[in-house]
Write a protein that holds these residues in place. Structure first.
Motif, PDB file in Angstrom:
ATOM      1  N   THR A 162      -2.699   0.856  -3.918  1.00 22.27           N
ATOM      2  CA  THR A 162      -2.674   2.187  -4.554  1.00 22.27           C
ATOM      3  C   THR A 162      -1.251   2.745  -4.535  1.00 22.27           C
ATOM      4  OG1 THR A 162      -4.989   2.586  -3.949  1.00 22.27           O
ATOM      5  CG2 THR A 162      -3.637   4.528  -4.454  1.00 22.27           C
ATOM      6  N   CYS A 163      -0.545   2.585  -3.416  1.00 21.54           N
ATOM      7  CA  CYS A 163       0.849   3.058  -3.337  1.00 21.54           C
ATOM      8  C   CYS A 163       1.734   2.311  -4.341  1.00 21.54           C
ATOM      9  CB  CYS A 163       1.406   2.855  -1.929  1.00 21.54           C
ATOM     10  SG  CYS A 163       0.798   4.034  -0.719  1.00 21.54           S
ATOM     11  N   LEU A 164       1.586   1.002  -4.414  1.00 17.45           N
ATOM     12  CA  LEU A 164       2.436   0.232  -5.336  1.00 17.45           C
ATOM     13  C   LEU A 164       2.190   0.666  -6.781  1.00 17.45           C
ATOM     14  CD1 LEU A 164       2.163  -3.347  -3.766  1.00 17.45           C
ATOM     15  CD2 LEU A 164       4.144  -1.800  -3.690  1.00 17.45           C
ATOM     16  N   ASP A 165       0.923   0.891  -7.132  1.00 14.82           N
ATOM     17  CA  ASP A 165       0.624   1.340  -8.492  1.00 14.82           C
ATOM     18  C   ASP A 165       1.119   2.765  -8.726  1.00 14.82           C
ATOM     19  OD1 ASP A 165      -0.394  -0.906  -9.696  1.00 14.82           O
ATOM     20  OD2 ASP A 165      -2.496  -0.404  -9.314  1.00 14.82           O
ATOM     21  N   ALA A 166       1.026   3.619  -7.724  1.00 18.48           N
ATOM     22  CA  ALA A 166       1.514   5.000  -7.888  1.00 18.48           C
ATOM     23  C   ALA A 166       2.998   4.977  -8.259  1.00 18.48           C
ATOM     24  CB  ALA A 166       1.281   5.809  -6.609  1.00 18.48           C
ATOM     25  N   VAL A 167       3.766   4.104  -7.609  1.00 15.64           N
ATOM     26  CA  VAL A 167       5.180   3.964  -7.957  1.00 15.64           C
ATOM     27  C   VAL A 167       5.309   3.453  -9.396  1.00 15.64           C
ATOM     28  CG1 VAL A 167       7.317   2.705  -7.437  1.00 15.64           C
ATOM     29  CG2 VAL A 167       5.922   3.618  -5.562  1.00 15.64           C
ATOM     30  N   LYS A 168       4.527   2.442  -9.738  1.00 11.94           N
ATOM     31  CA  LYS A 168       4.590   1.877 -11.099  1.00 11.94           C
ATOM     32  C   LYS A 168       4.231   2.893 -12.174  1.00 11.94           C
ATOM     33  CE  LYS A 168       3.170  -2.792  -9.944  1.00 11.94           C
ATOM     34  NZ  LYS A 168       2.134  -3.814 -10.163  1.00 11.94           N
ATOM     35  N   PHE A 169       3.254   3.767 -11.867  1.00  9.12           N
ATOM     36  CA  PHE A 169       2.834   4.775 -12.838  1.00  9.12           C
ATOM     37  C   PHE A 169       3.787   5.965 -12.856  1.00  9.12           C
ATOM     38  CE2 PHE A 169      -1.200   3.652 -14.853  1.00  9.12           C
ATOM     39  CZ  PHE A 169      -1.621   2.560 -14.110  1.00  9.12           C
ATOM     40  N   GLY A 170       4.833   5.918 -12.044  1.00  5.60           N
ATOM     41  CA  GLY A 170       5.906   6.905 -12.152  1.00  5.60           C
ATOM     42  C   GLY A 170       5.854   8.057 -11.179  1.00  5.60           C
ATOM     43  N   PHE A 171       4.984   7.986 -10.179  1.00  3.78           N
ATOM     44  CA  PHE A 171       4.879   9.092  -9.222  1.00  3.78           C
ATOM     45  C   PHE A 171       5.787   8.880  -8.025  1.00  3.78           C
ATOM     46  CE2 PHE A 171       0.814   8.743 -11.425  1.00  3.78           C
ATOM     47  CZ  PHE A 171       0.741  10.013 -11.976  1.00  3.78           C
ATOM     48  N   LYS A 172       6.366   9.979  -7.539  1.00  6.58           N
ATOM     49  CA  LYS A 172       6.974   9.923  -6.220  1.00  6.58           C
ATOM     50  C   LYS A 172       5.821   9.736  -5.246  1.00  6.58           C
ATOM     51  CE  LYS A 172       9.622  12.240  -2.713  1.00  6.58           C
ATOM     52  NZ  LYS A 172      10.219  10.947  -2.329  1.00  6.58           N
ATOM     53  N   THR A 173       5.923   8.731  -4.399  1.00  2.00           N
ATOM     54  CA  THR A 173       4.776   8.307  -3.594  1.00  2.00           C
ATOM     55  C   THR A 173       5.103   8.406  -2.109  1.00  2.00           C
ATOM     56  OG1 THR A 173       4.185   6.802  -5.380  1.00  2.00           O
ATOM     57  CG2 THR A 173       3.140   6.410  -3.245  1.00  2.00           C
ATOM     58  N   VAL A 174       4.262   9.158  -1.412  1.00  2.00           N
ATOM     59  CA  VAL A 174       4.487   9.449   0.004  1.00  2.00           C
ATOM     60  C   VAL A 174       3.281   8.931   0.787  1.00  2.00           C
ATOM     61  CG1 VAL A 174       4.854  11.299   1.679  1.00  2.00           C
ATOM     62  CG2 VAL A 174       5.762  11.547  -0.656  1.00  2.00           C
ATOM     63  N   LEU A 175       3.532   8.020   1.709  1.00  2.00           N
ATOM     64  CA  LEU A 175       2.452   7.483   2.553  1.00  2.00           C
ATOM     65  C   LEU A 175       2.571   8.093   3.938  1.00  2.00           C
ATOM     66  CD1 LEU A 175       0.161   5.457   3.234  1.00  2.00           C
ATOM     67  CD2 LEU A 175       1.927   3.724   3.594  1.00  2.00           C
ATOM     68  N   VAL A 176       1.458   8.630   4.425  1.00  2.00           N
ATOM     69  CA  VAL A 176       1.452   9.282   5.749  1.00  2.00           C
ATOM     70  C   VAL A 176       0.990   8.271   6.808  1.00  2.00           C
ATOM     71  CG1 VAL A 176       0.430  11.122   7.126  1.00  2.00           C
ATOM     72  CG2 VAL A 176       1.076  11.548   4.737  1.00  2.00           C
ATOM     73  N   LYS A 177       1.924   8.000   7.733  1.00  2.00           N
ATOM     74  CA  LYS A 177       1.714   6.966   8.763  1.00  2.00           C
ATOM     75  C   LYS A 177       0.420   7.137   9.547  1.00  2.00           C
ATOM     76  CE  LYS A 177       6.428   6.771  10.107  1.00  2.00           C
ATOM     77  NZ  LYS A 177       7.331   7.411  11.038  1.00  2.00           N
ATOM     78  N   GLU A 178       0.214   8.341  10.085  1.00  3.83           N
ATOM     79  CA  GLU A 178      -0.978   8.550  10.939  1.00  3.83           C
ATOM     80  C   GLU A 178      -2.253   8.548  10.109  1.00  3.83           C
ATOM     81  OE1 GLU A 178       1.631  10.575  10.529  1.00  3.83           O
ATOM     82  OE2 GLU A 178       1.950  11.826  12.294  1.00  3.83           O
ATOM     83  N   GLY A 179      -2.091   8.594   8.800  1.00  8.11           N
ATOM     84  CA  GLY A 179      -3.247   8.688   7.917  1.00  8.11           C
ATOM     85  C   GLY A 179      -3.752   7.353   7.426  1.00  8.11           C
ATOM     86  N   THR A 180      -3.295   6.264   8.035  1.00 13.04           N
ATOM     87  CA  THR A 180      -3.771   4.954   7.603  1.00 13.04           C
ATOM     88  C   THR A 180      -3.811   3.968   8.765  1.00 13.04           C
ATOM     89  OG1 THR A 180      -3.576   3.267   5.862  1.00 13.04           O
ATOM     90  CG2 THR A 180      -1.508   4.077   6.849  1.00 13.04           C
ATOM     91  N   ARG A 181      -4.653   2.955   8.646  1.00 14.71           N
ATOM     92  CA  ARG A 181      -4.751   1.855   9.604  1.00 14.71           C
ATOM     93  C   ARG A 181      -5.027   0.580   8.805  1.00 14.71           C
ATOM     94  NH1 ARG A 181      -3.442   5.403  12.523  1.00 14.71           N
ATOM     95  NH2 ARG A 181      -3.981   5.802  14.699  1.00 14.71           N
ATOM     96  N   ALA A 182      -4.660  -0.575   9.414  1.00 10.89           N
ATOM     97  CA  ALA A 182      -4.777  -1.852   8.690  1.00 10.89           C
ATOM     98  C   ALA A 182      -5.983  -2.667   9.149  1.00 10.89           C
ATOM     99  CB  ALA A 182      -3.503  -2.667   8.895  1.00 10.89           C
ATOM    100  N   VAL A 183      -6.546  -3.454   8.235  1.00 12.30           N
ATOM    101  CA  VAL A 183      -7.575  -4.442   8.588  1.00 12.30           C
ATOM    102  C   VAL A 183      -6.997  -5.393   9.641  1.00 12.30           C
ATOM    103  CG1 VAL A 183      -8.863  -6.445   7.720  1.00 12.30           C
ATOM    104  CG2 VAL A 183      -8.790  -4.349   6.369  1.00 12.30           C
ATOM    105  N   ALA A 184      -5.755  -5.813   9.425  1.00 11.12           N
ATOM    106  CA  ALA A 184      -5.040  -6.655  10.396  1.00 11.12           C
ATOM    107  C   ALA A 184      -3.929  -5.798  11.004  1.00 11.12           C
ATOM    108  CB  ALA A 184      -4.465  -7.876   9.714  1.00 11.12           C
ATOM    109  N   PRO A 185      -4.201  -5.185  12.171  1.00 11.62           N
ATOM    110  CA  PRO A 185      -3.228  -4.232  12.731  1.00 11.62           C
ATOM    111  C   PRO A 185      -1.823  -4.807  12.909  1.00 11.62           C
ATOM    112  CG  PRO A 185      -5.309  -4.043  13.880  1.00 11.62           C
ATOM    113  CD  PRO A 185      -5.433  -5.235  12.973  1.00 11.62           C
ATOM    114  N   ASP A 186      -1.718  -6.118  13.131  1.00 13.97           N
ATOM    115  CA  ASP A 186      -0.376  -6.688  13.295  1.00 13.97           C
ATOM    116  C   ASP A 186       0.389  -6.735  11.967  1.00 13.97           C
ATOM    117  OD1 ASP A 186      -1.924  -8.689  12.183  1.00 13.97           O
ATOM    118  OD2 ASP A 186      -1.112 -10.294  13.446  1.00 13.97           O
TER     119      ASP A 186
END
Ligand code: VGL
Ligand code: ZN
Length: 215
Positions: A162-186
């Motif tokens: 979603t972030c990569l596409d947001a950049v492609k669609f022309g938006f300034k894109t801000v990801l909030v660190k505490e607001g996400t977690r990974a399937v593979a935490p490493d």
């Protein structure tokens, strides 16, 4: 200031502890999500919404286990890689519901994805390999949004795409660190670094509120 949109990616029961595709520490994103939802004026949630016979479910393939990667073919004959998952976010199931603890009335739009049995859909903007585009970009353009703040699950799949596409669609894109977690935490740090290299600003929640949501 042009409107800022908050995009909640797949914050659904199946991706939280106890769900069928639980992201480790998934529920830890909730406080940050609440802080952002308190201040954001335009909030859009994406919802993974699969039919039971979806191509991404390991049970729909013989002798395949979740997390194996296979090659599948689209209707137009092209090949693509597909990671197989435990069945998750099946339409109308409890697991597919957005987390009940989120204030539903402040979410203006819900963009569903992953309904095509034969194509997976990680990004909220389009399904994989751009077989189809969703309504998300249209909603953002119609609201004259120039900046999107992204949170949700999982950092290494749907949030990343979603972030990569947001950049492609022309938006300034801000990801909030505490607001996400990974399937593979490493993979979390590498994912953040990769997104940063693609133009995504990675910030903590207080910085995001102060910089983009304070009026
Ligand atoms: C997701 C795998 C399969 C996600 C969705 O929301 O990150 N991951 N479907
Ligand atoms: Zn899915």
């Amino acid at each position: 200031m042009a409107p800022v949109a908050l995009i909640l990616v797949d914050i659904q029961n199946d991706f939280i502890e106890g769900g069928s595709l639980a992201v480790p520490e998934g529920s830890k994103i909730i406080p940050a999500v609440h802080k952002l939802m308190d201040k954001a004026k335009l909030i859009i949630a994406t919802q993974d919404w699969h039919p039971a016979d979806h191509v991404s479910f390991a049970v729909n393939h013989t002798n395949k286990q979740p997390f194996e990667e296979i090659t599948i073919q689209y209707d137009d004959g092209r090949d693509t890689k597909q990671v197989l998952w435990p069945a998750h976010c099946v339409q109308n199931s409890h697991g597919a519901k957005l987390l009940e603890s989120l204030p539903r009335q402040s979410i203006q739009h819900i963009v569903q994805k992953g309904m095509n049995t034969k194509v997976d859909s990680y990004s909220g903007f389009a399904d994989n390999d751009y077989q189809e585009i969703t309504s998300l970009a249209k909603i953002l353009y119609q609201n004259f949004v120039d900046t999107v703040i992204v949170v949700g699950l999982a950092a290494d799949y749907c949030v990343k795409m979603t972030c990569l596409d947001a950049v492609k669609f022309g938006f300034k894109t801000v990801l909030v660190k505490e607001g996400t977690r990974a399937v593979a935490p490493d993979q979390l740090d590498a994912t953040m670094e990769y997104l940063h290299s693609k133009g995504v600003e990675v910030v903590d929640v207080d910085h995001a509120v102060k910089t983009y949501l304070q009026q």
